[in-house]
Design a protein around this motif. Structure first.
Motif, PDB file in Angstrom:
ATOM      1  N   GLU A   1       0.815  -1.215   0.000  1.00  0.00           N
ATOM      2  CA  GLU A   1       0.000   0.000   0.000  1.00  0.00           C
ATOM      3  C   GLU A   1       0.854   1.272   0.000  1.00  0.00           C
ATOM      4  O   GLU A   1       0.500   2.253  -0.658  1.00  0.00           O
ATOM      5  CB  GLU A   1      -0.958  -0.014   1.189  1.00  0.00           C
TER       6      GLU A   1
ATOM      7  N   SER B   1       3.666   1.543  -1.429  1.00  0.00           N
ATOM      8  CA  SER B   1       4.261   1.656  -2.766  1.00  0.00           C
ATOM      9  C   SER B   1       3.371   2.442  -3.717  1.00  0.00           C
ATOM     10  O   SER B   1       3.857   3.061  -4.672  1.00  0.00           O
ATOM     11  CB  SER B   1       4.551   0.269  -3.331  1.00  0.00           C
ATOM     12  N   LYS B   2       2.053   2.439  -3.462  1.00  0.00           N
ATOM     13  CA  LYS B   2       1.116   3.183  -4.304  1.00  0.00           C
ATOM     14  C   LYS B   2       1.313   4.687  -4.172  1.00  0.00           C
ATOM     15  O   LYS B   2       0.810   5.464  -4.988  1.00  0.00           O
ATOM     16  CB  LYS B   2      -0.317   2.798  -3.958  1.00  0.00           C
ATOM     17  N   TYR B   3       2.024   5.101  -3.118  1.00  0.00           N
ATOM     18  CA  TYR B   3       2.306   6.516  -2.903  1.00  0.00           C
ATOM     19  C   TYR B   3       3.791   6.825  -3.157  1.00  0.00           C
ATOM     20  O   TYR B   3       4.287   7.871  -2.735  1.00  0.00           O
ATOM     21  CB  TYR B   3       1.914   6.917  -1.471  1.00  0.00           C
TER      22      TYR B   3
ATOM     23  N   SER C   1      -6.673   1.656   3.444  1.00  0.00           N
ATOM     24  CA  SER C   1      -6.288   0.637   2.463  1.00  0.00           C
ATOM     25  C   SER C   1      -5.366  -0.413   3.085  1.00  0.00           C
ATOM     26  O   SER C   1      -5.463  -1.606   2.766  1.00  0.00           O
ATOM     27  CB  SER C   1      -5.615   1.280   1.247  1.00  0.00           C
TER      28      SER C   1
ATOM     29  N   HIS D   1      -6.402  -4.372   3.352  1.00  0.00           N
ATOM     30  CA  HIS D   1      -5.468  -5.358   2.813  1.00  0.00           C
ATOM     31  C   HIS D   1      -5.070  -6.348   3.903  1.00  0.00           C
ATOM     32  O   HIS D   1      -5.068  -7.575   3.688  1.00  0.00           O
ATOM     33  CB  HIS D   1      -4.239  -4.637   2.260  1.00  0.00           C
TER      34      HIS D   1
END
Length: 223
Positions: free
Chosen positions: A32, A34-36, A77, A81
């Motif tokens: 999660e 890594s999405k930022y 998130s 998860h």
């Protein structure tokens, strides 16, 4: 390390103690974040063990200079998860069931004191089938301070209606041990395996490699 006395109650940490969730936390966080654009290593994740996810997220967002407005979405998130991973892979740690049976037999009170949110706490309890085992459930989600502050342990002891000195805390992290000792509980440290000596060894009253050793310790004190 100091000698322990037989407890009237035992307060369990949750993540890494009653459930092997630390690898699941790492997997959810790495994915999660890594999405930022934040690339965390397993070592990075380990460095914040015992802290609330709000504190962890804020720490890494500040470190990488990310917009804090996105923190609530990230935290949500990660928890979604993680709960999915708990439901799929979560399992009770070895030896816990025997300890549960011993505690029931000897009428030792049972509480949970976790830095995780209430929804994660209840997801773990449901997954492990422990709804009827714990008499007290305390999440640091709504505490002003999380571990290593003693508030969550003080809350647990208050609800148990026992003196802190008559209670054990079972922990797997330095922050958790500091929290429990600051609340005047006797502390049992179950370190991550394979065992590596650390500063946590020196603040725990007793180091045990797992729940089989905890049950054996109780038996020896009761004899």
């Amino acid at each position: 390390m100091n000698n322990l006395t037989f407890p009237k109650a035992i307060v369990f940490d949750m993540d890494g103690v009653i459930i092997d969730s630390e690898p699941l936390w790492k997997k959810a966080m790495i994915a999660e974040f890594s999405k930022y654009g934040i690339r965390l290593s397993e070592s990075d994740c380990r460095s914040t063990t015992g802290k609330r996810i709000e504190e962890v997220a804020a720490f890494w967002f500040q470190r990488f200079e990310k917009d804090p407005a996105n923190l609530p979405e990230l935290i949500n998130s990660i928890e979604i998860h993680l709960i999915a991973l708990i439901n799929q892979y979560g399992q009770m740690l070895e030896g816990l069931q025997d300890l549960i049976n011993y505690m029931k037999q000897h009428e030792i009170k049972r509480a949970l004191a976790t830095s995780s949110s209430e929804r994660i706490m209840h997801a773990v309890i449901r997954k492990l089938g422990l709804e009827s085992f714990f008499e007290v459930l305390c999440s640091a989600e709504h505490c002003t301070w999380a571990k290593p502050h003693p508030q969550v342990y003080l809350n647990a002891v208050q609800h148990l209606q026992e003196d802190s000195h008559d209670c054990w805390a079972i922990e797997d992290s330095f922050n958790g041990l500091v929290s429990a000792r600051s609340a005047w509980l006797q502390t049992v440290y179950i370190p991550e395996q394979p065992y590596r000596a650390s500063s946590a060894d020196f603040i725990a009253h007793q180091v045990c490699p797992g729940f089989k050793a905890v049950t054996a310790l109780l038996r020896s004190l009761k004899a």
